[in-house]
Design an enzyme around this catalytic site. Structure first.
Site, PDB file in Angstrom:
ATOM      1  N   TYR A 115       0.874  -1.168   0.000  1.00 55.50           N
ATOM      2  CA  TYR A 115       0.000   0.000   0.000  1.00 55.50           C
ATOM      3  C   TYR A 115       0.916   1.224   0.000  1.00 55.50           C
ATOM      4  O   TYR A 115       1.562   1.517   1.002  1.00 55.50           O
ATOM      5  CB  TYR A 115      -0.916  -0.003   1.227  1.00 55.50           C
ATOM      6  CG  TYR A 115      -2.051  -0.979   1.120  1.00 55.50           C
ATOM      7  CD1 TYR A 115      -3.310  -0.559   0.716  1.00 55.50           C
ATOM      8  CD2 TYR A 115      -1.863  -2.327   1.399  1.00 55.50           C
ATOM      9  CE1 TYR A 115      -4.362  -1.456   0.606  1.00 55.50           C
ATOM     10  CE2 TYR A 115      -2.904  -3.234   1.289  1.00 55.50           C
ATOM     11  CZ  TYR A 115      -4.150  -2.792   0.889  1.00 55.50           C
ATOM     12  OH  TYR A 115      -5.189  -3.690   0.773  1.00 55.50           O
ATOM     13  N   CYS A 116       0.987   1.886  -1.131  1.00 57.79           N
ATOM     14  CA  CYS A 116       1.838   3.056  -1.333  1.00 57.79           C
ATOM     15  C   CYS A 116       0.969   4.290  -1.077  1.00 57.79           C
ATOM     16  O   CYS A 116       0.099   4.622  -1.883  1.00 57.79           O
ATOM     17  CB  CYS A 116       2.370   3.011  -2.762  1.00 57.79           C
ATOM     18  SG  CYS A 116       3.499   4.322  -3.162  1.00 57.79           S
ATOM     19  N   ILE A 117       1.162   4.934   0.056  1.00 57.48           N
ATOM     20  CA  ILE A 117       0.223   5.937   0.562  1.00 57.48           C
ATOM     21  C   ILE A 117       0.906   7.304   0.696  1.00 57.48           C
ATOM     22  O   ILE A 117       2.033   7.402   1.181  1.00 57.48           O
ATOM     23  CB  ILE A 117      -0.325   5.488   1.938  1.00 57.48           C
ATOM     24  CG1 ILE A 117      -0.920   4.067   1.869  1.00 57.48           C
ATOM     25  CG2 ILE A 117      -1.336   6.496   2.479  1.00 57.48           C
ATOM     26  CD1 ILE A 117      -2.099   3.907   0.933  1.00 57.48           C
TER      27      ILE A 117
END
Length: 145
Positions: A115-117
């Site tokens: 999950y690249c947030i």
């Protein structure tokens, strides 16, 4: 209900553009990219719980990376074909804030997801402040650490 202008004033221009217009902060510039304190990450707009520091890892991508949300029901994923790419966008369930994207190149031992947030979409609540900030029910996440 908060107006767009009030929201922008409360969270700042960058956070507003990221969460409300699906902008992306520049890589390696976000507050939480290289940040590994104990605690939880919540939606900067609504305060809804999203991610735990226990699931955060250094992916080298330039944005905070998590192997999973605290609970899958806390986020909504949907296909995103913007900019000629096929990706899966991640939004917060309650506020519908754009958070970032999820990819299938994460640590295999943690489920294989990354999950690249955007840091600008998050607010960090330190473990020591969780009860005071109203997140006491999530303290048990850290019982085994």
């Amino acid at each position: 209900m908060e107006t767009s202008e009030e929201l922008k004033q409360r969270i700042g221009d960058l956070s507003y553009e990221v969460t409300q217009h699906a902008a992306t902060e520049s890589p390696f510039t976000g507050e939480y990219d290289d940040f590994f304190e104990k605690g939880i990450y919540v939606d900067i707009v609504s305060g809804e719980v999203l991610f735990s520091s226990l699931d955060k890892f250094n992916s080298g991508c330039g944005w905070p990376a998590f192997s999973k949300p605290i609970e899958n029901r806390m986020v909504i994923n949907h296909d995103d074909s913007s900019y000629g790419m096929r990706r899966v966008e991640v939004k917060s369930r309650e506020a519908g804030s754009h958070l970032g994207h999820v990819f299938s190149d994460g640590p295999k031992e943690a489920g294989g997801l990354r999950y690249c947030i955007n840091s600008a979409a998050l607010k960090f609540i330190p473990y020591e402040q969780m009860e005071k900030e109203g997140y006491a029910q999530w303290l048990t996440l850290f019982d085994e650490t």
